[in-house]
Design an enzyme around this catalytic site. Structure first.
Site, mmCIF file in Angstrom:
data_model
loop_
_atom_site.group_PDB
_atom_site.id
_atom_site.type_symbol
_atom_site.label_atom_id
_atom_site.label_comp_id
_atom_site.label_asym_id
_atom_site.label_seq_id
_atom_site.Cartn_x
_atom_site.Cartn_y
_atom_site.Cartn_z
ATOM 1 C CE LYS A 54 -32.385 -21.816 -119.785
ATOM 2 N NZ LYS A 54 -32.262 -20.933 -118.610
ATOM 3 C CD GLN A 98 -29.257 -19.756 -116.589
ATOM 4 O OE1 GLN A 98 -30.072 -19.774 -117.507
ATOM 5 N NE2 GLN A 98 -29.050 -20.777 -115.804
ATOM 6 C CG ASP A 121 -37.094 -19.830 -114.934
ATOM 7 O OD1 ASP A 121 -37.149 -20.923 -115.531
ATOM 8 O OD2 ASP A 121 -36.042 -19.215 -114.736
#
Length: 292
Positions: A54, A98, A121
């Protein structure tokens, strides 16, 4: 008949090019650099690899990349403090914590602490509710990537019969909402659906996201249907999807492979969501083709 292979790796590359172009315009015309912050707790090897990827891709498209790493035994208050700081930081437009978090932490509480406008997200309950009611929301990355590929392949999805196999909050449910938004007729199926094979056989679009290796054989697929395989399962034969690719490719009209299908789109859409969040925060036009 052999299906058209939907090359997710190549498609993700084109998405990243669009993101990079929009980032360049934001910098040149408005002096704004979109920023993505990733919070990693612990040292899970898979998470480490994902976070590095990422960060690398965020920088490659010209965006600001920030990483915050905490020990596996960190208190939840520490994570909440980092999230609060990022919420208040005007240079950060996207925040990603995460997952999975260590077992002693409450994931739901941490996710709920993220500013919904920076929730790239798409997991915050506010974004879930907005998506479910057809309003402007941050959309979870994997379903967004699936929809982008379906739009690219078919154009208009109106009236198509779609079956989503899987009911998770991360993929199945938001995927169904996105397909409803495209005026598809949508069925959410799962491992306990009665006569699952018959349900799948009527679908023009099949999205498999149940997490079982090769659960969907080719004889479940309607001839000419489009198959989006979200599953990534590690087996003795290597990575395989939820669909038995070898048999399905002989029946479907188009299909995503595993690996190289949906997977590359997830990070690409994370970058797209960060640019979208940046544009919304600054009341600027959203990037064309990178959102819903």
């Amino acid at each position: 008949m052999t299906a058209t292979i939907i090359d997710g790796k190549a498609f993700a590359g084109r998405v990243r090019e669009k993101v990079a172009a929009h980032v360049a315009r934001l910098k040149e015309e408005h002096g704004i650099t979109p920023g993505l912050a990733v919070v990693l707790v612990g040292d899970d090897p898979a998470s480490e690899v994902y976070v590095r990827s990422k960060g690398k891709m965020t920088k490659a498209v010209g965006m600001l990349s920030l990483e915050y790493r905490l020990q596996a035994d960190a208190a939840q208050d520490e994570v909440m403090r980092v999230v609060a700081e990022l919420n208040a930081n005007p240079e950060v437009h996207g925040i990603l914590v995460q997952l999975p978090l260590p077992r002693h932490m409450d994931e739901a509480e941490v996710l709920a602490a993220i500013d919904p406008a920076k929730d790239v997200d798409g997991f915050h309950i506010s974004n879930v509710g907005l998506l479910g009611t057809g309003q402007r929301a941050m959309v979870p990355c994997t379903p967004l990537g699936c929809l982008m590929m379906l739009r690219d392949h078919h154009g208009d999805l109106t009236g198509m019969d779609a079956v989503v196999i899987g009911r998770s909050n991360i993929v199945g449910k938001p995927m169904a909402q996105l397909l409803l938004g495209e005026s598809c007729t949508v069925t959410i199926a799962h491992s306990r659906t009665r006569n699952l094979a018959d349900v799948v056989r009527r679908a023009d679009i099949v999205v498999a996201a149940v997490g079982r290796p090769k659960m969907v054989p080719g004889d479940w697929i309607k001839p000419g249907a489009t198959v989006i395989d979200v599953g990534i399962n590690r087996t003795e034969d290597g990575l395989v999807g939820d669909v038995d690719f070898a048999s399905a490719v002989e029946v479907a009209g188009a299909i995503t492979p595993v690996p190289g299908g949906v997977g590359p789109m997830t990070i690409a859409c994370l970058l797209a969501n960060t640019v979208t969040a940046c544009c919304r925060a600054n009341d600027l036009a959203e990037p064309d083709g990178l959102t819903v």
